[in-house]
Write a protein that holds these residues in place. Structure first.
Motif, PDB file in Angstrom:
ATOM      1  N   VAL A  38      -0.797   5.707 -10.369  1.00 54.18           N
ATOM      2  CA  VAL A  38       0.659   5.671 -10.493  1.00 54.18           C
ATOM      3  C   VAL A  38       1.218   6.298  -9.220  1.00 54.18           C
ATOM      4  O   VAL A  38       0.921   7.460  -8.913  1.00 54.18           O
ATOM      5  CB  VAL A  38       1.151   6.449 -11.729  1.00 54.18           C
ATOM      6  N   GLY A  39       1.998   5.537  -8.465  1.00 55.28           N
ATOM      7  CA  GLY A  39       2.540   6.044  -7.219  1.00 55.28           C
ATOM      8  C   GLY A  39       4.046   5.908  -7.156  1.00 55.28           C
ATOM      9  O   GLY A  39       4.604   4.914  -7.625  1.00 55.28           O
ATOM     10  N   HIS A  40       4.687   6.915  -6.574  1.00 55.86           N
ATOM     11  CA  HIS A  40       6.138   6.886  -6.377  1.00 55.86           C
ATOM     12  C   HIS A  40       6.437   6.955  -4.884  1.00 55.86           C
ATOM     13  O   HIS A  40       5.797   7.704  -4.146  1.00 55.86           O
ATOM     14  CB  HIS A  40       6.804   8.074  -7.078  1.00 55.86           C
ATOM     15  N   ASP A  41       7.400   6.136  -4.423  1.00 53.83           N
ATOM     16  CA  ASP A  41       7.871   6.215  -3.041  1.00 53.83           C
ATOM     17  C   ASP A  41       6.681   6.023  -2.087  1.00 53.83           C
ATOM     18  O   ASP A  41       5.972   5.028  -2.185  1.00 53.83           O
ATOM     19  CB  ASP A  41       8.614   7.543  -2.848  1.00 53.83           C
ATOM     20  N   ARG A  42       6.432   6.953  -1.147  1.00 52.99           N
ATOM     21  CA  ARG A  42       5.328   6.770  -0.206  1.00 52.99           C
ATOM     22  C   ARG A  42       3.994   6.675  -0.945  1.00 52.99           C
ATOM     23  O   ARG A  42       3.086   5.943  -0.521  1.00 52.99           O
ATOM     24  CB  ARG A  42       5.280   7.917   0.815  1.00 52.99           C
ATOM     25  N   GLY A  43       3.869   7.388  -2.045  1.00 52.53           N
ATOM     26  CA  GLY A  43       2.652   7.291  -2.838  1.00 52.53           C
ATOM     27  C   GLY A  43       2.440   5.912  -3.415  1.00 52.53           C
ATOM     28  O   GLY A  43       1.301   5.455  -3.582  1.00 52.53           O
ATOM     29  N   ALA A  44       3.538   5.218  -3.721  1.00 48.46           N
ATOM     30  CA  ALA A  44       3.419   3.842  -4.193  1.00 48.46           C
ATOM     31  C   ALA A  44       2.985   2.917  -3.063  1.00 48.46           C
ATOM     32  O   ALA A  44       2.265   1.933  -3.288  1.00 48.46           O
ATOM     33  CB  ALA A  44       4.747   3.375  -4.788  1.00 48.46           C
ATOM     34  N   ARG A  45       3.397   3.213  -1.835  1.00 49.92           N
ATOM     35  CA  ARG A  45       2.954   2.412  -0.691  1.00 49.92           C
ATOM     36  C   ARG A  45       1.461   2.631  -0.427  1.00 49.92           C
ATOM     37  O   ARG A  45       0.730   1.696  -0.072  1.00 49.92           O
ATOM     38  CB  ARG A  45       3.795   2.733   0.542  1.00 49.92           C
ATOM     39  N   VAL A  46       1.006   3.862  -0.609  1.00 54.43           N
ATOM     40  CA  VAL A  46      -0.434   4.132  -0.544  1.00 54.43           C
ATOM     41  C   VAL A  46      -1.155   3.343  -1.635  1.00 54.43           C
ATOM     42  O   VAL A  46      -2.219   2.757  -1.398  1.00 54.43           O
ATOM     43  CB  VAL A  46      -0.711   5.638  -0.688  1.00 54.43           C
ATOM     44  N   THR A  47      -0.566   3.302  -2.818  1.00 54.40           N
ATOM     45  CA  THR A  47      -1.165   2.556  -3.932  1.00 54.40           C
ATOM     46  C   THR A  47      -1.259   1.074  -3.613  1.00 54.40           C
ATOM     47  O   THR A  47      -2.285   0.427  -3.899  1.00 54.40           O
ATOM     48  CB  THR A  47      -0.346   2.775  -5.210  1.00 54.40           C
ATOM     49  N   HIS A  48      -0.216   0.512  -3.006  1.00 55.60           N
ATOM     50  CA  HIS A  48      -0.243  -0.907  -2.623  1.00 55.60           C
ATOM     51  C   HIS A  48      -1.391  -1.166  -1.653  1.00 55.60           C
ATOM     52  O   HIS A  48      -2.157  -2.127  -1.810  1.00 55.60           O
ATOM     53  CB  HIS A  48       1.094  -1.299  -1.990  1.00 55.60           C
ATOM     54  N   ARG A  49      -1.545  -0.313  -0.649  1.00 53.80           N
ATOM     55  CA  ARG A  49      -2.649  -0.489   0.304  1.00 53.80           C
ATOM     56  C   ARG A  49      -3.984  -0.331  -0.397  1.00 53.80           C
ATOM     57  O   ARG A  49      -4.948  -1.068  -0.115  1.00 53.80           O
ATOM     58  CB  ARG A  49      -2.476   0.515   1.450  1.00 53.80           C
ATOM     59  N   MET A  50      -4.095   0.601  -1.340  1.00 54.29           N
ATOM     60  CA  MET A  50      -5.333   0.786  -2.089  1.00 54.29           C
ATOM     61  C   MET A  50      -5.683  -0.465  -2.885  1.00 54.29           C
ATOM     62  O   MET A  50      -6.852  -0.860  -2.974  1.00 54.29           O
ATOM     63  CB  MET A  50      -5.204   1.993  -3.021  1.00 54.29           C
ATOM     64  N   LEU A  51      -4.687  -1.103  -3.452  1.00 54.17           N
ATOM     65  CA  LEU A  51      -4.907  -2.335  -4.203  1.00 54.17           C
ATOM     66  C   LEU A  51      -5.502  -3.432  -3.324  1.00 54.17           C
ATOM     67  O   LEU A  51      -6.272  -4.275  -3.804  1.00 54.17           O
ATOM     68  CB  LEU A  51      -3.593  -2.829  -4.812  1.00 54.17           C
ATOM     69  N   LEU A  52      -5.152  -3.428  -2.038  1.00 56.87           N
ATOM     70  CA  LEU A  52      -5.652  -4.444  -1.117  1.00 56.87           C
ATOM     71  C   LEU A  52      -6.990  -4.055  -0.496  1.00 56.87           C
ATOM     72  O   LEU A  52      -7.885  -4.896  -0.354  1.00 56.87           O
ATOM     73  CB  LEU A  52      -4.622  -4.700  -0.012  1.00 56.87           C
ATOM     74  N   ASP A  53      -7.130  -2.786  -0.123  1.00 56.47           N
ATOM     75  CA  ASP A  53      -8.348  -2.337   0.562  1.00 56.47           C
ATOM     76  C   ASP A  53      -9.490  -2.008  -0.396  1.00 56.47           C
ATOM     77  O   ASP A  53     -10.661  -2.111  -0.009  1.00 56.47           O
ATOM     78  CB  ASP A  53      -8.058  -1.079   1.388  1.00 56.47           C
ATOM     79  N   HIS A  54      -9.159  -1.595  -1.614  1.00 52.65           N
ATOM     80  CA  HIS A  54     -10.184  -1.133  -2.563  1.00 52.65           C
ATOM     81  C   HIS A  54      -9.938  -1.757  -3.946  1.00 52.65           C
ATOM     82  O   HIS A  54      -9.810  -1.026  -4.946  1.00 52.65           O
ATOM     83  CB  HIS A  54     -10.152   0.395  -2.663  1.00 52.65           C
ATOM     84  N   PRO A  55      -9.888  -3.077  -4.034  1.00 51.77           N
ATOM     85  CA  PRO A  55      -9.536  -3.701  -5.320  1.00 51.77           C
ATOM     86  C   PRO A  55     -10.510  -3.382  -6.438  1.00 51.77           C
ATOM     87  O   PRO A  55     -10.124  -3.354  -7.617  1.00 51.77           O
ATOM     88  CB  PRO A  55      -9.531  -5.202  -4.987  1.00 51.77           C
ATOM     89  N   GLU A  56     -11.753  -3.113  -6.084  1.00 50.45           N
ATOM     90  CA  GLU A  56     -12.749  -2.809  -7.115  1.00 50.45           C
ATOM     91  C   GLU A  56     -12.550  -1.427  -7.714  1.00 50.45           C
ATOM     92  O   GLU A  56     -13.097  -1.129  -8.782  1.00 50.45           O
ATOM     93  CB  GLU A  56     -14.152  -2.924  -6.521  1.00 50.45           C
ATOM     94  N   ARG A  57     -11.759  -0.588  -7.070  1.00 51.59           N
ATOM     95  CA  ARG A  57     -11.540   0.782  -7.540  1.00 51.59           C
ATOM     96  C   ARG A  57     -10.354   0.910  -8.485  1.00 51.59           C
ATOM     97  O   ARG A  57     -10.311   1.826  -9.320  1.00 51.59           O
ATOM     98  CB  ARG A  57     -11.295   1.712  -6.344  1.00 51.59           C
ATOM     99  N   VAL A  58      -9.366   0.039  -8.322  1.00 52.62           N
ATOM    100  CA  VAL A  58      -8.097   0.201  -9.044  1.00 52.62           C
ATOM    101  C   VAL A  58      -8.084  -0.678 -10.288  1.00 52.62           C
ATOM    102  O   VAL A  58      -8.004  -1.914 -10.199  1.00 52.62           O
ATOM    103  CB  VAL A  58      -6.896  -0.134  -8.138  1.00 52.62           C
TER     104      VAL A  58
END
Length: 303
Positions: free
Chosen positions: A107-127
């Motif tokens: 769960v990410g808010h603001d910049r943390g949500a942007r980190v979450t978006h990148r995580m979804l793309l770079d580490h899809p197997e983790r999320v």
């Protein structure tokens, strides 16, 4: 973190040997793991009520992003790479692995949500699933900036100016400026619990912390856009169930397109993306409407 006295604090050193960084955070509860990522100009303390609620039946991990709060402040790197969302996402994946979780919700808010978006793309197997709170994709925001958005998001364009111009301007009254940010995006300053506000003030009083936060924005206007463009060309899309929440009175909700439609275009399957506006909230929806925000996140995580 307000309401989470039974959480345990930790400091973990993560990353490759050439660029190690210490990530500070807290952990509490038992059950399926969920990682909470804050935004600017806050710390993990913003998650108090939501974290306490989720800890009833989840293992909750809340961290300070690199450069924020009590986490480390690495060097800026070429093209601000030291503060890219890719670097931040890698930190958090390493933290969760060190804690024993190879797959988890975020769960990410603001910049943390942007980190979450990148995580979804770079580490899809983790999320396993993700919630994005009060943002539109970074590349979309820059590509659709008009007078209204530039006025509301003026800080994006101030913060990306070369160091140390914005640093020196903010240094004139850092706490006064912090209060203007926290109280000026759809909420009053009193929406933020005093204990949490004190942690934001401590961090923002540190010139090195302020510089690190500005580097986050400089990365957002440079290397992060390069990463986003490369992901788009490669056809990388969100592949996990994703909840999108935004404040009814905030800038995201005033966008000419529905936030849901924007995010559905970023997903491999539009049906993966659900969400709604949080009634009565501006940007800081976790603080302004904690009960409604917590209910929406809990329903998504437990659905």
């Amino acid at each position: 973190m307000p309401g989470t006295d039974d959480f345990d604090a930790f400091d973990l050193t993560v990353g490759p040997p050439e660029e190690l960084v210490v990530v500070h955070g807290v952990r509490g509860g038992e059950g399926p793991p969920v990682l909470l990522l804050h935004g600017f100009p806050q710390t993990h303390a913003m998650w108090g009520p939501l974290a306490a609620d989720l800890a009833r039946d989840h293992t909750v991990v809340a961290t300070d992003l690199r450069g924020y709060g009590e986490s480390g402040r690495p060097t800026d790197g070429e093209n601000h790479a030291g503060y890219s969302f890719r670097a931040m996402a890698a930190d958090q994946v390493d933290v969760m692995a060190r804690l024993g979780f190879d797959s988890f919700a975020v769960v990410g808010h603001d910049r943390g949500a942007r980190v979450t978006h990148r995580m979804l793309l770079d580490h899809p197997e983790r999320v396993a699933r993700a919630a994005l709170l009060d943002i539109l994709p970074t590349a979309y925001v820059y590509a659709h900036t008009d007078r209204a958005l530039a006025t509301a998001y003026y800080h994006w364009f101030l913060f990306i100016q070369p160091a140390d111009l914005p640093e020196r301007l903010i240094a004139g009254d850092p706490i006064g400026y912090l209060h203007s940010l926290l109280g000026g995006w759809g909420s009053g300053l009193d929406a933020h619990p005093p204990e949490a506000l004190a942690t934001y003030e401590r961090a923002f009083a540190d010139p090195a912390a302020r510089h690190a936060m500005l580097e986050d924005y400089r990365a957002g206007a440079s290397i992060d856009l390069e990463h986003d463009a490369a992901s788009d060309v490669a056809g990388e899309r969100i592949a996990a169930p994703t909840l999108v929440l935004w404040g009814e009175r905030g800038v995201v909700g005033a966008n000419s397109e529905s936030p849901l439609e924007v995010w559905r275009r970023a997903a491999a399957d539009p049906g993966l993306v659900t969400g709604e506006a949080v009634t009565g909230a501006g940007h800081f929806l976790v603080d302004e409407q904690p009960a409604a925000t917590t209910a929406a996140v809990r329903a998504f995580l437990c659905g």
